[in-house]
Design a protein around this motif. Structure first.
Motif: not given
Length: 325
Positions: A307-324
């Protein structure tokens, strides 16, 4: 209750604007409810706290989380949906405003009734005298085909705080939509909610809970000042799904004290078709204290990574280091 470092920072944040950017499964509802409890336990008058939610179900869940233990009987300034606050403004401003749980009665016309009203306006004949007469024929509109689409467009424009008058001045205005919208608003002002169904006083749809509340507060400086003085802290859940009217109302309420907390995840906004403005959430974060809640406690690490790899392609977003965890 054990909190992560960032959860605790969000809960214990002092004054000023705060944006909590929370990924899925990060405990954002828990954090917002704990922040409200923290404010009360540290001396904030509960009646000076405004807590706004997106749905009535979310409001009920928030109340269950906040009103426990020594706060079980606490009364807050506002703990409910943003629409319900607009409803409160309308009731205070319109002495003819009436409430009824029965369909077809009271001052509120529900979405299903609104769609039926638009559909009826597009039929060849109606009993509304001259209101809406000839619109369908002039603009080649069909009640079955076009009513839902046009009503959705009207709703979205209203949530952008556009009126028929301002829409009519736009170069991209659709004459058919403008004619239908004008007739629709005329019906509501006249108390017409459907065939042979008429109120003695004007009607308000759900979008009016926001846009009319905004116009009332903008026009009534004393009423706005009263609410601004009362609400020292304004907190809003699921802010990524707020539309323009909601953001404007939130900003008006928080303008005096500047203590605004919004919680959300711009990566999870799915209500663009209703006018949601996740871009406003991102913009607000640039002038606020930003605390990310980027640990997903709900999903397996493999799912989180994909999910994190996919959503990283979004533009104009708040970057979050999504993790378990």
């Amino acid at each position: 209750m054990v909190l992560t470092d960032n959860q605790r920072k969000a809960v214990e944040h002092g004054s000023g604007k705060l944006v909590i950017a929370a990924c899925a499964g990060s405990g954002k509802t828990r954090v917002l409810s704990e922040r409200v409890r923290y404010l009360v336990k540290n001396g904030t008058n509960p009646e000076s706290i405004f807590v706004g939610t997106f749905t009535t179900a979310a409001a009920a869940e928030m109340a269950e989380r906040i009103k426990v233990g020594d706060l079980v009987d606490t009364t807050f300034g506002h703990l409910g949906t943003l629409h319900s606050f607009g409803y409160r403004v309308l009731r205070e401003s319109d002495d003819k405003f009436s409430v009824s749980r029965k369909r077809g009665e009271g001052s509120i016309i529900m979405p299903g009734e609104c769609k039926s009203l638009v559909k009826y306006l597009l039929q060849d004949r109606n009993d509304f005298n001259t209101i809406g007469e000839g619109i369908a024929a002039e603009y080649n509109l069909d009640a079955e085909r076009d009513a839902s689409r046009l009503y959705a467009q009207i709703s979205k424009l209203k949530n952008e705080l556009v009126t028929p008058e301002t829409y009519g001045k736009r170069s991209d205005a659709d004459p058919a939509l403008l004619a239908l919208w004008t007739a629709y608003e005329s019906c509501k002002r006249s108390g017409i909610r459907g065939p042979k169904s008429r109120n003695r006083h004007r009607l308000y749809d759900m979008d009016d809970m926001l846009c009319e509340a905004y116009r009332i507060l903008k026009a009534n400086a004393n009423l706005l000042a009263k609410y601004q003085a009362q609400f020292v802290h304004v907190l809003v859940d699921e802010a990524q799904d707020c539309n323009n009217a909601q953001y404007v109302l939130i900003g008006m309420l928080a303008n005096k004290h500047g203590n605004l907390t919004i919680v959300g995840d711009d990566d999870q906004s799915i209500y663009g078709f209703r006018g949601a403005r996740p871009d406003e959430f991102v913009t607000t974060s640039k002038s606020a204290t930003l605390i990310p809640l980027d640990t997903n406690f709900r999903s397996h690490p493999e799912i989180i990574q994909v999910a994190a790899n996919l959503i990283a392609n979004n533009s104009d977003r708040i970057v979050k280091d999504i993790k378990a965890p």
